[in-house]
Scaffold this motif. Sequence first.
Motif, PDB file in Angstrom:
ATOM      1  N   PHE B  20     -11.513  -2.219  10.153  1.00 26.29           N
ATOM      2  CA  PHE B  20     -12.942  -2.477  10.628  1.00 26.29           C
ATOM      3  C   PHE B  20     -13.742  -3.657   9.981  1.00 26.29           C
ATOM      4  N   ARG B  21     -13.700  -3.964   8.610  1.00 24.71           N
ATOM      5  CA  ARG B  21     -14.161  -5.050   7.984  1.00 24.71           C
ATOM      6  C   ARG B  21     -14.046  -6.379   8.582  1.00 24.71           C
ATOM      7  N   ALA B  24     -15.379  -6.641  12.131  1.00 25.93           N
ATOM      8  CA  ALA B  24     -16.585  -6.763  12.096  1.00 25.93           C
ATOM      9  C   ALA B  24     -17.163  -8.276  11.948  1.00 25.93           C
ATOM     10  N   ALA B  30     -22.256  -6.242  11.120  1.00 25.00           N
ATOM     11  CA  ALA B  30     -21.761  -5.713   9.777  1.00 25.00           C
ATOM     12  C   ALA B  30     -20.828  -4.410  10.236  1.00 25.00           C
ATOM     13  N   GLN B  31     -20.191  -3.949   9.196  1.00 31.88           N
ATOM     14  CA  GLN B  31     -19.088  -2.983   9.470  1.00 31.88           C
ATOM     15  C   GLN B  31     -19.531  -1.648  10.069  1.00 31.88           C
ATOM     16  N   PRO B  32     -20.798  -1.047   9.661  1.00 29.63           N
ATOM     17  CA  PRO B  32     -21.251   0.103   9.852  1.00 29.63           C
ATOM     18  C   PRO B  32     -21.621   0.152  11.637  1.00 29.63           C
ATOM     19  N   ALA B  33     -22.004  -1.204  11.857  1.00 26.11           N
ATOM     20  CA  ALA B  33     -22.543  -1.164  13.307  1.00 26.11           C
ATOM     21  C   ALA B  33     -21.241  -1.269  14.343  1.00 26.11           C
ATOM     22  N   SER B  35     -18.474   0.263  13.228  1.00 24.34           N
ATOM     23  CA  SER B  35     -17.787   1.636  13.321  1.00 24.34           C
ATOM     24  C   SER B  35     -18.554   2.554  14.391  1.00 24.34           C
ATOM     25  N   ARG B  36     -19.836   2.201  14.333  1.00 24.15           N
ATOM     26  CA  ARG B  36     -20.756   3.221  15.377  1.00 24.15           C
ATOM     27  C   ARG B  36     -20.516   2.641  16.759  1.00 24.15           C
ATOM     28  N   THR B  37     -20.323   1.337  17.201  1.00 22.56           N
ATOM     29  CA  THR B  37     -19.820   0.931  18.345  1.00 22.56           C
ATOM     30  C   THR B  37     -18.569   1.869  18.802  1.00 22.56           C
ATOM     31  N   THR B  54      -9.296   6.065   5.666  1.00 25.01           N
ATOM     32  CA  THR B  54      -9.957   4.822   4.769  1.00 25.01           C
ATOM     33  C   THR B  54      -8.695   3.940   4.389  1.00 25.01           C
TER      34      THR B  54
END
Lengths: 294, 294
Positions: B20-21, B24, B30-33, B35-37, B54
């Motif tokens: 993911f990172r 991204a 950013a990685q959280p965005a 993850s959410r997408t 993880t």
Amino acid sequence: MGIELRHLAAFVAVAESLHFRRAAERLHVAQPALSRTIAQLEARLGARLVERSTRNVRLTEAGRVLLPEARATLAAADRAVHRTRAVSEGTVGHLSVTYMDFAINGPLPAILARFRATHPDVEITLRHLWTERQREAVLAGEVDIGFLIGPFDAPGVRSVVVRRERLCVVLPAAHRLAAAERVPLGHLRDEPFVLGNLEAWAPFRRLVDDACRAVGFTPRVVQEAYNSDGIFGLVAAGLGVTVYVDGGARRYRPADVVVRPLADVGVEVATTAAWRADNRSPVLARFVEALSAD
Amino acid sequence: MGIELRHLAAFVAVAESLHFRRAAERLHVAQPALSRTIAQLEARLGARLVERSTRNVRLTEAGRVLLPEARATLAAADRAVHRTRAVSEGTVGHLSVTYMDFAINGPLPAILARFRATHPDVEITLRHLWTERQREAVLAGEVDIGFLIGPFDAPGVRSVVVRRERLCVVLPAAHRLAAAERVPLGHLRDEPFVLGNLEAWAPFRRLVDDACRAVGFTPRVVQEAYNSDGIFGLVAAGLGVTVYVDGGARRYRPADVVVRPLADVGVEVATTAAWRADNRSPVLARFVEALSAD
DNA sequence: GCAGCTCGATGCCCATGAGGCATCAATCTA
DNA sequence: TAGATTGATGCCTCATGGGCATCGAGCTGC
């Protein structure tokens, strides 16, 4: 900052109706929103797509080029969505199944027919394999689900019994015991036996041996065969008798063999479906559901 | 509420890097965005696409099906964008051109060569047509641009003169006037003339008639031809003389015809490119730019 | 010939939601 | 066991998609 499918969908709607208000209705948005979406698409492409006045809407050359491309893109997206959903729901996909003789002569055909009726787009690969090789194949993940002689207790493996069958005896038509309603296993003490060969039929052979030993004898095997057809053929030829499963034997009814229940044997053969617990295949999940649904 | 290209792009990035990172970073978010997408895409598809912990990211069966579909959709969108841009910029597309003899024996080949060098992906359709039929074709929009004998003044039509040429006389090599440096038009008073036929060559015939009438005679036409090759051939055969345009005649130099400037004629023939002012073809716009650029 | 439509564009506003930062829990490594 | 690294989550902000009201342009009908 990029083109999105909503832009393409808006453009296709406008291009097809050549009328902003009607296109907006079709898209379930208000007309101003559509005007802006088209304007934005044009800005992002850096190309005028629609020549529009209050009285006339028509495509530019660029618009005429974009139209089929946009349709193709939307169709590709649609296809992606539907195929992905279908696979995730298990209505499309692939399932590899192995089986041994008792399964294919017993419950498996009906199970497959039922599953195929509700999941016509699932591609099923069937392969015949002895019980012991099936266990290896299921454990190794080479196969999604195996129909074998149970039980199959191993860590990470799930299984359900799809049929329990009692043993029966199969005799040449002319055999002296053929007249009896039911045959006690002990009466076969001195009979020549036809059985499946040890390598392929090991679990069933153990089961038969145990049953015989329980009534005080060890079967004298005079002939081995590799499959059920062979066994029944040899019995029909008068070479010996055999023990088979109740339901499965009923499929074999040439006029020259006779099937009789065993009078004194409680042993049951469990035809069992087994699969790896960690196999996430959605098709497998649907197949397992179908197994226990009936 | 629908799937968008950003979802597919995000999924492809995750599927390709399985991280993911890093995915991204590749998408410049950013990685959280991200993850959410991905979570949103899964929710909208109603299908789990990525099995993730993880320590491990891998595709589900549905994800493996989506990957090529998503790639194809993104490629289709990309293609749509690029093709549309190219057409709107006039670097790709189609242009239909008509021409008459003076154009193809004069400035047109160089113009086409220059345009093709800068616009290699524009498909050009060339068709030979007499001036008067070209006017109709341009007006009717059957043709993007015509190279004809000007002027062409009509409402809604734009034109530029691409070459002005003086008239010259073309004589059989053995002709009594062949020795002269320049020939006064009046000296041709009694000569038999070879000219283009009236239907196809009307504007030029008018021009020649006017010039001759100005010096007091009407040309005696003994032979007509449909095209320049025909005219020059007939002159070479000694059937008569002709009047042609200066530059164009220079292309025809079989040893047996002689080209001489006319001493006393100021008339110029304007080879003119003409197109409809309301023709919005981007390719035409680029072609017209190229016309006046040099 | 003018009133009254109907068209797409625009101004203004609001609610949604995409995306950033900080942080968490889980898991692997040293 | 401490620390590093993974993807997920909470919280916040701000961009923006979309709705309503309205505009100017252009056609239609009385």
